[in-house]
Design a protein around this motif. Structure first.
Motif, PDB file in Angstrom:
ATOM      1  N   VAL A  21      15.466  50.315  11.720  1.00 55.38           N
ATOM      2  CA  VAL A  21      16.919  50.461  11.720  1.00 55.38           C
ATOM      3  C   VAL A  21      17.514  49.083  11.443  1.00 55.38           C
ATOM      4  N   ASP A  22      18.182  48.972  10.305  1.00 56.46           N
ATOM      5  CA  ASP A  22      18.717  47.682   9.852  1.00 56.46           C
ATOM      6  C   ASP A  22      17.625  46.610   9.822  1.00 56.46           C
ATOM      7  N   GLY A  23      16.431  47.013   9.410  1.00 59.47           N
ATOM      8  CA  GLY A  23      15.316  46.085   9.267  1.00 59.47           C
ATOM      9  C   GLY A  23      14.536  45.822  10.529  1.00 59.47           C
ATOM     10  N   LYS A  24      14.983  46.325  11.668  1.00 59.42           N
ATOM     11  CA  LYS A  24      14.311  46.077  12.947  1.00 59.42           C
ATOM     12  C   LYS A  24      13.409  47.245  13.302  1.00 59.42           C
ATOM     13  N   LEU A  25      12.178  46.961  13.676  1.00 58.43           N
ATOM     14  CA  LEU A  25      11.230  47.996  14.080  1.00 58.43           C
ATOM     15  C   LEU A  25      11.726  48.660  15.361  1.00 58.43           C
ATOM     16  N   THR A  26      12.042  49.951  15.256  1.00 54.02           N
ATOM     17  CA  THR A  26      12.639  50.685  16.370  1.00 54.02           C
ATOM     18  C   THR A  26      11.679  51.671  17.002  1.00 54.02           C
ATOM     19  N   ASP A  27      10.797  52.256  16.213  1.00 50.18           N
ATOM     20  CA  ASP A  27       9.809  53.191  16.748  1.00 50.18           C
ATOM     21  C   ASP A  27       8.545  53.078  15.912  1.00 50.18           C
ATOM     22  N   LEU A  28       7.426  53.401  16.554  1.00 50.15           N
ATOM     23  CA  LEU A  28       6.129  53.237  15.907  1.00 50.15           C
ATOM     24  C   LEU A  28       5.170  54.293  16.430  1.00 50.15           C
ATOM     25  N   LEU A  29       4.486  54.959  15.511  1.00 47.87           N
ATOM     26  CA  LEU A  29       3.484  55.958  15.855  1.00 47.87           C
ATOM     27  C   LEU A  29       2.180  55.589  15.164  1.00 47.87           C
ATOM     28  N   VAL A  30       1.104  55.453  15.927  1.00 54.21           N
ATOM     29  CA  VAL A  30      -0.213  55.137  15.376  1.00 54.21           C
ATOM     30  C   VAL A  30      -1.210  56.153  15.925  1.00 54.21           C
ATOM     31  N   ASP A  31      -1.971  56.768  15.038  1.00 50.84           N
ATOM     32  CA  ASP A  31      -2.913  57.802  15.456  1.00 50.84           C
ATOM     33  C   ASP A  31      -4.043  57.194  16.278  1.00 50.84           C
ATOM     34  N   MET A 215       7.473  46.173   3.965  1.00 51.78           N
ATOM     35  CA  MET A 215       8.693  46.324   4.772  1.00 51.78           C
ATOM     36  C   MET A 215       8.647  45.478   6.043  1.00 51.78           C
ATOM     37  N   ASP A 216       7.665  44.587   6.158  1.00 50.74           N
ATOM     38  CA  ASP A 216       7.525  43.667   7.300  1.00 50.74           C
ATOM     39  C   ASP A 216       7.253  44.388   8.617  1.00 50.74           C
ATOM     40  N   VAL A 217       6.695  45.587   8.537  1.00 54.93           N
ATOM     41  CA  VAL A 217       6.304  46.271   9.771  1.00 54.93           C
ATOM     42  C   VAL A 217       5.169  45.521  10.446  1.00 54.93           C
ATOM     43  N   LEU A 218       4.194  45.080   9.663  1.00 50.36           N
ATOM     44  CA  LEU A 218       3.051  44.361  10.230  1.00 50.36           C
ATOM     45  C   LEU A 218       3.507  43.074  10.916  1.00 50.36           C
ATOM     46  N   GLY A 219       4.429  42.361  10.278  1.00 53.08           N
ATOM     47  CA  GLY A 219       4.918  41.125  10.875  1.00 53.08           C
ATOM     48  C   GLY A 219       5.583  41.351  12.219  1.00 53.08           C
ATOM     49  N   GLN A 220       6.339  42.439  12.344  1.00 55.98           N
ATOM     50  CA  GLN A 220       7.010  42.738  13.604  1.00 55.98           C
ATOM     51  C   GLN A 220       6.045  43.302  14.642  1.00 55.98           C
ATOM     52  N   MET A 221       4.938  43.880  14.197  1.00 56.30           N
ATOM     53  CA  MET A 221       3.966  44.435  15.131  1.00 56.30           C
ATOM     54  C   MET A 221       3.150  43.347  15.830  1.00 56.30           C
ATOM     55  N   VAL A 222       3.058  42.177  15.229  1.00 56.41           N
ATOM     56  CA  VAL A 222       2.237  41.106  15.806  1.00 56.41           C
ATOM     57  C   VAL A 222       2.667  40.801  17.233  1.00 56.41           C
ATOM     58  N   SER A 223       3.971  40.775  17.488  1.00 53.97           N
ATOM     59  CA  SER A 223       4.468  40.435  18.831  1.00 53.97           C
ATOM     60  C   SER A 223       4.127  41.490  19.874  1.00 53.97           C
ATOM     61  N   LEU A 224       3.739  42.696  19.438  1.00 50.36           N
ATOM     62  CA  LEU A 224       3.441  43.765  20.393  1.00 50.36           C
ATOM     63  C   LEU A 224       2.162  43.489  21.173  1.00 50.36           C
ATOM     64  N   GLY A 225       1.348  42.572  20.690  1.00 49.08           N
ATOM     65  CA  GLY A 225       0.149  42.203  21.432  1.00 49.08           C
ATOM     66  C   GLY A 225       0.419  41.206  22.534  1.00 49.08           C
ATOM     67  N   GLN A 226       1.639  40.726  22.631  1.00 53.80           N
ATOM     68  CA  GLN A 226       2.021  39.756  23.659  1.00 53.80           C
ATOM     69  C   GLN A 226       2.938  40.409  24.686  1.00 53.80           C
ATOM     70  N   PRO A 227       2.816  40.066  25.968  1.00 56.31           N
ATOM     71  CA  PRO A 227       3.666  40.690  26.987  1.00 56.31           C
ATOM     72  C   PRO A 227       5.107  40.188  26.990  1.00 56.31           C
ATOM     73  N   ARG A 228       5.330  38.985  26.449  1.00 54.22           N
ATOM     74  CA  ARG A 228       6.668  38.405  26.506  1.00 54.22           C
ATOM     75  C   ARG A 228       7.600  39.069  25.487  1.00 54.22           C
ATOM     76  N   VAL A 229       8.800  39.431  25.957  1.00 55.80           N
ATOM     77  CA  VAL A 229       9.831  40.046  25.113  1.00 55.80           C
ATOM     78  C   VAL A 229      11.095  39.204  25.236  1.00 55.80           C
ATOM     79  N   GLY A 230      11.563  38.656  24.133  1.00 60.44           N
ATOM     80  CA  GLY A 230      12.775  37.860  24.153  1.00 60.44           C
ATOM     81  C   GLY A 230      14.006  38.726  24.372  1.00 60.44           C
ATOM     82  N   LEU A 231      14.969  38.213  25.146  1.00 63.99           N
ATOM     83  CA  LEU A 231      16.232  38.901  25.407  1.00 63.99           C
ATOM     84  C   LEU A 231      17.377  38.053  24.850  1.00 63.99           C
ATOM     85  N   ASP A 232      18.600  38.390  25.203  1.00 66.24           N
ATOM     86  CA  ASP A 232      19.738  37.616  24.716  1.00 66.24           C
ATOM     87  C   ASP A 232      19.679  36.192  25.247  1.00 66.24           C
TER      88      ASP A 232
END
Length: 346
Positions: A21-31, A215-232
């Motif tokens: 959504v607007d370039g940001k990974l919002t949902d992901l489904l992997v079999d 579409m840079d999905v892979l680039g945005q998925m890299v952070s999913l392996g880390q527990p830290r999530v940036g906020l405002d």
């Protein structure tokens, strides 16, 4: 890129779908083929009752076991149809229900629950009348019910009627096959079908091989392996699964202003559904908020309700613990990203 984009691709040999959504990974489904998919239908055999819980252990094919919560009136050795409701914890039986549903993009056929229902999200009387006419024209087998989903509101009549007919035919065939040895009758929908079924808002669809990279999905998925999530601002949170639960720790970072803790906690509430969804995390979730006054708890609860209202995974907001943590109970509709996928991203 502005707008909604659905990307259908493969990663590490697994079927996958991403929603941007607007370039940001919002949902992901992997079999993940390590466990039966939610929605899969089995012919199972009653194996042994669980007296203290009132349930029944069932035998599935290939030596797997399932747990049915309501086992009253069932006899040992009895065959029955069940549907997988979610993923099990390691070492536990597959959770199933005997209330089998056949769900597609526009319609849900409900064997044993006759009647026609239109989604309450559709409020326009003319639209409801049109959809009701489609339902009557298509029809379903005797003893079956029908639910018209909200996604049908903008669909063409012929598409709705075709969808109902397909689900009715599948339901008729499956429900007539209840007797016999344990057997898998349907395997459940994979990521590409789920994306078609559930991501129904208008979107551009990318099906080219390599779409995840383009579409840079892979680039945005890299952070999913880390527990830290940036906020405002400087705030952040850690989202870490343990064997018993998912722990969420909210921190203000370098912000020392009087309102920093409330701002960090509200930002965490808004970001948490996406963080859990993309990581495939469910079960018990315990949030350790940044220290704040009890007077702000009502505002936090409202922010959580608003954030999870549009989330696609059923989540119950349980409440505050004596230690000041907030608890959620989230359905296990997904599994954490497989190790092979995370290795492919490294």
């Amino acid at each position: 890129m502005k707008g909604r984009v659905i990307v259908l691709d493969h990663i590490a040999g697994r079927e996958a779908a991403a929603l941007l959504v607007d370039g940001k990974l919002t949902d992901l489904l992997v079999d993940d083929d390590s466990a039966p998919r939610p929605g899969a239908i089995f012919r199972a055999v009653c194996d042994r009752p669980i007296k203290g819980m009132g349930g029944m252990m069932l035998r599935l094919p290939d030596g797997e076991t399932a747990f049915l919560r309501q086992g009253k009136g069932l006899a040992l050795g009895q065959s029955m149809l069940v549907q997988v409701t979610g993923y099990a914890d390691d070492g536990k039986a597959v959770p199933v229900t005997d209330r089998v549903l056949f769900k597609s993009r526009y319609a849900i056929v409900t064997p044993g629950k006759p009647g026609i229902n239109i989604s309450r999200a559709i409020r326009d009387d003319d639209v409801r009348d049109r959809l009701l006419a489609c339902a009557h024209e298509a029809g379903v087998a005797e003893g079956f019910g029908l639910i018209i989903r909200s996604s049908a509101a903008e669909a063409a009549d012929e598409d709705i009627i075709e969808d109902i007919a397909a689900m009715d035919a599948l339901a008729t065939a499956i429900m007539a096959d209840a007797d016999g040895a344990p057997e898998a009758l349907t395997e459940g929908d994979g990521p590409h079908v789920l994306a078609w079924r559930d991501w129904v808002e208008p979107a551009k669809v990318v099906t080219d091989a390599g779409g995840f990279e383009d579409m840079d999905v892979l680039g945005q998925m890299v952070s999913l392996g880390q527990p830290r999530v940036g906020l405002d601002g400087p705030a952040f949170m850690y989202v870490e699964p343990t064997r018993a639960l998912v722990a969420v720790d909210v921190n203000t970072g370098g912000d020392t202003s009087p309102a920093s803790t409330l701002k960090a906690n509200l930002a965490a509430c808004r970001a948490l559904p996406r963080a859990l969804r993309l990581r495939g995390l469910g079960g018990q979730v315990v949030i350790d908020m940044a220290p704040m006054s009890k007077a702000h708890r009502r505002e936090i609860e409202g922010a959580l309700r608003s954030a999870f209202k549009t989330d696609t995974v059923d989540t119950a907001l349980v409440g505050w613990t004596p230690l000041g943590h907030y608890e959620l109970q989230r359905k296990r509709e997904r599994l954490p990203l497989p190790a092979e996928v995370m290795e492919a991203l490294a």
